[in-house]
Design a protein around this motif. Structure first.
Motif: not given
Lengths: 456, 456
Positions: A169, A198-199, A434-436, A438-441
């Motif tokens: 973001d 990717t994060l 889930r982490v992916r 969360a950080l890059d919706p």
């Protein structure tokens, strides 16, 4: 549309439309075919990266992040309609602290430039891989690069003291501090390392340097069988402690091809199942020679040579470095980079060889690797296209049965994506997703790498 | 209600209602007052932990996870209505691989038991902290424990090869493999390390062991000023390389109190601003003595003593270990564990001393720490309650100005929660909260530790 917005934000010079993108932005080291990207952007500051990602995130524009494009998993090769984000303008070595041994630098600095800057200051950046001339620090962090000093100094993860990164973001996170200890909440830098972009996009790093080595002792060791190799490793660890820096195994098929393709002389009077290149850091006090003497008496060694000069050392490494020439001569080269517990790698090699022979008959194959790290490489000549999946199934089934992993140091990218679940459980992959999210919706950063979020 | 469900799942013996909970489950090492927990559950298998968390997650029941309860931040002290989840039944050392140097064990194993099992197998678990007798491996992983060998061997993070953990929803993730290299997607184990139990409950671990040390050379070094200490560290790193294991600084206020409270003799003929306990691994070949000789000639040392026997070594460590006695004599002890770049820690001590004096007048204070790791401890006697916040403001403002961190090795827990934002940016904390929500959306795991999710 997005290119116009980027031009308005960053200026004409930073943005390039698809027809004008130079060919090098379409490649990694796999030699496959790239998609048709939308354009190329080359921001020159963290704030510019932040603006690029803000715009892309708002527009749902997928981005592929590029460092030196020396990867082996097609992680940085553009797909259709992606915006190529190159970090090449982050090429500054910002500071080397010679008093405490740290280096602050941009993500686009090539490894070799960083190594040289460290050496000039009397220190050493203790990670090294073959692509050193063009691979970048940012790419090495994103892929948690390995190499042949991992047993002694750890992977790229262990060299990173601090990071600066931009999230999908556009928010900028920075923790560029030199302390070894910082237990304040989650160490988010660990999340960026090895996430293959990717994060978040790593823009700058603070690296830990090691003292320059006083010297190196190098030996080439022939072992009668793999069990002896494991015992030799334990003996060297016990006697040399932290001085043991490299332990590079080359199976007989590797050595034979190295000799044939690089016009090298056979190192020993007879052939042995496995040869190990051993390197020991520190002043030349005969410690390695004494350890090898003990190993020989204990039956762990068939033969051994100790380098008596820099030229002799280079000669030993010439066998190991022959891998480039070996793969160049292969008709249809398939690279494997797998992990397994050190103790079972010998049996794994046997299983894989037998499995490939049963599947395809005799194929040229060279087995080698950083076995002390639990890392085996297999260079396989498939002879013809169309056999990749069957060969992968043979290798990765054997790896799974051995309690191993389908990637030790190259990562997943797009090439190994379908095999991720072979040695990671559904629960592990669900956690990663889930982490992916969360950080890059919106999934704009390197989509389709590691896993396919669309099918979640 | 939830206790009944837990009894039905796990059996009567694993579950304990509030009135029957023994006092030890209410403590950590801060001596503060605990809340009124709902009950205590002591699962004995990963599957049981999974069942407990499934039930708690479904019911929105908050859980506080406990290891050895030796923390210093009130992370494991129960709050009102929490269910205490103790890992004490995970106390098995499952396997020690003497061939390759790894150890598989349960989260509830005490550090000292693990160290002894490693030693019996001819290896060494290269992490050590004062609470070794009762702190557990799971707690050390959850808090990324440090200690006095970090400069050489890294924090707990560096000892972990593999983990098994249970997420808030009860799903079990496991990666108990011994390879140093495993680049298959995100290394989720890194997320669990140092997360203080807020992202998952660690149940088992696979640790990396180091070769047993051939010997230790120990010296007590008096330095004329902090700048000389920094130069001494650089010289020792350059000359001893990886053999330099400990570099423990004790300021004059610390040494004076150690001498006074433990009836020790002053080590040197005169007082010095700072004394460093230096330890060097490896066979006693005189390397440390030669390095100190060079340091003396270069003006980095005022005086130095080298231990000539195990008793002499113990005598040197007696100064450093006096910290327990020093804090016990304090009327109102406030512990500080902060980080800052090694080069500026000397100036930081001066700033903090001056700031505390300006705020409170003369207060007993002892400064010491693992300065090579960028870690300073300050034991402060506030004399009376009610001064904590003002003292914290003095110290943490100075730490922030020095580019440091409010916690180096103790973590945040509940005690330092309000200071997290002092040295972590809003963007960093926002990232942490996103990860927290992704992994524990109902916020049942150690709520209120690290940050207060309710106020997000």
């Amino acid at each position: 549309m997005i290119l116009d917005a980027l031009r308005a934000e960053l200026g004409e010079g930073r943005v390039c439309a698809a027809p004008d993108i130079e060919p090098r932005y379409f490649d990694d080291e796999t030699g496959g075919v790239a998609g048709k990207p939308l354009g190329l952007v080359r921001p020159a500051s963290t704030q510019e990266v932040s603006r690029v990602l803000s715009l892309c995130n708002a527009a749902g524009q997928p981005v592929v992040v590029q460092g030196g494009r020396t990867g082996l998993t097609r992680g940085a090769v553009p797909r259709d309609d992606e915006l190529v984000l190159s970090l090449e303008n982050f090429a500054a070595i910002e500071a080397v602290d010679a008093a405490t041994g740290t280096m602050a630098l941009g993500a686009g600095v090539a490894l070799q430039a960083a190594q040289e800057a460290a050496a000039e200051a009397g220190w050493r950046l203790a990670v090294d891989i073959g692509a050193r001339g063009s691979c970048t620090i940012g790419g090495m962090i994103a892929t948690n690069a390995g190499g042949h000093q991992v047993f002694r100094h750890g992977m790229m993860r262990a060299q990173v003291l601090g990071l600066e990164a931009v999230l999908a973001d556009g928010s900028v996170v920075s923790a560029m501090q030199p302390m070894l200890k910082n237990n304040t909440g989650y160490d988010w830098t660990q999340l960026m390392i090895g996430a293959e972009g990717t994060l978040g996009v790593v823009t700058r790093a603070l690296l830990r340097l090691q003292p320059a080595v006083a010297g190196l002792e190098t030996a080439l060791c022939a072992v009668p069988d793999y069990a002896a190799l494991v015992r030799l490793l334990a003996l060297l660890r016990a006697r040399l402690g932290p001085r043991l820096a490299s332990f590079e195994a080359m199976w007989d098929d590797f050595l034979a091809q190295a000799i044939a393709h690089c016009a090298l002389r056979a190192p020993f009077a007879q052939d042995w199942p496995c040869t190990v290149l051993v390197e020991c850091e520190g002043e030349d006090d005969g410690a390695l020679a004494a350890a090898l003497e003990a190993a020989f008496e204990a039956g762990m060694l068939g033969d051994a040579l100790i380098a008596q000069s820099g030229a002799a050392r280079d000669g030993f490494w010439a066998y190991r470095d022959a891998i480039g020439e070996i793969t160049r001569t292969m008709t249809h080269f398939e690279p494997f980079d797998v992990g397994a517990p050190t103790a079972v790698i010998g049996a794994l090699v046997e299983t894989v060889r037998a499995g490939l022979e049963a599947e395809f008959g005799a194929l040229p194959c060279a087995c080698f690797g950083h076995v002390a790290d639990g890392n085996l490489h297999i260079a396989l000549d498939l002879g013809a296209p169309g056999r990749e999946h069957r060969a992968q199934a043979v290798v990765y089934d054997a790896v799974r049965a051995a309690g191993g992993t389908v990637s030790a140091e190259h990562g997943i990218g797009m090439l190994k994506r379908d095999w991720l679940g072979h040695t990671r459980s559904p629960a592990e992959i669900a956690l990663m997703r889930r982490v992916r999210v969360a950080l890059d919706p919106r999934g704009i950063l390197n989509p389709g790498r590691i896993f396919d979020m669309e099918t979640a």
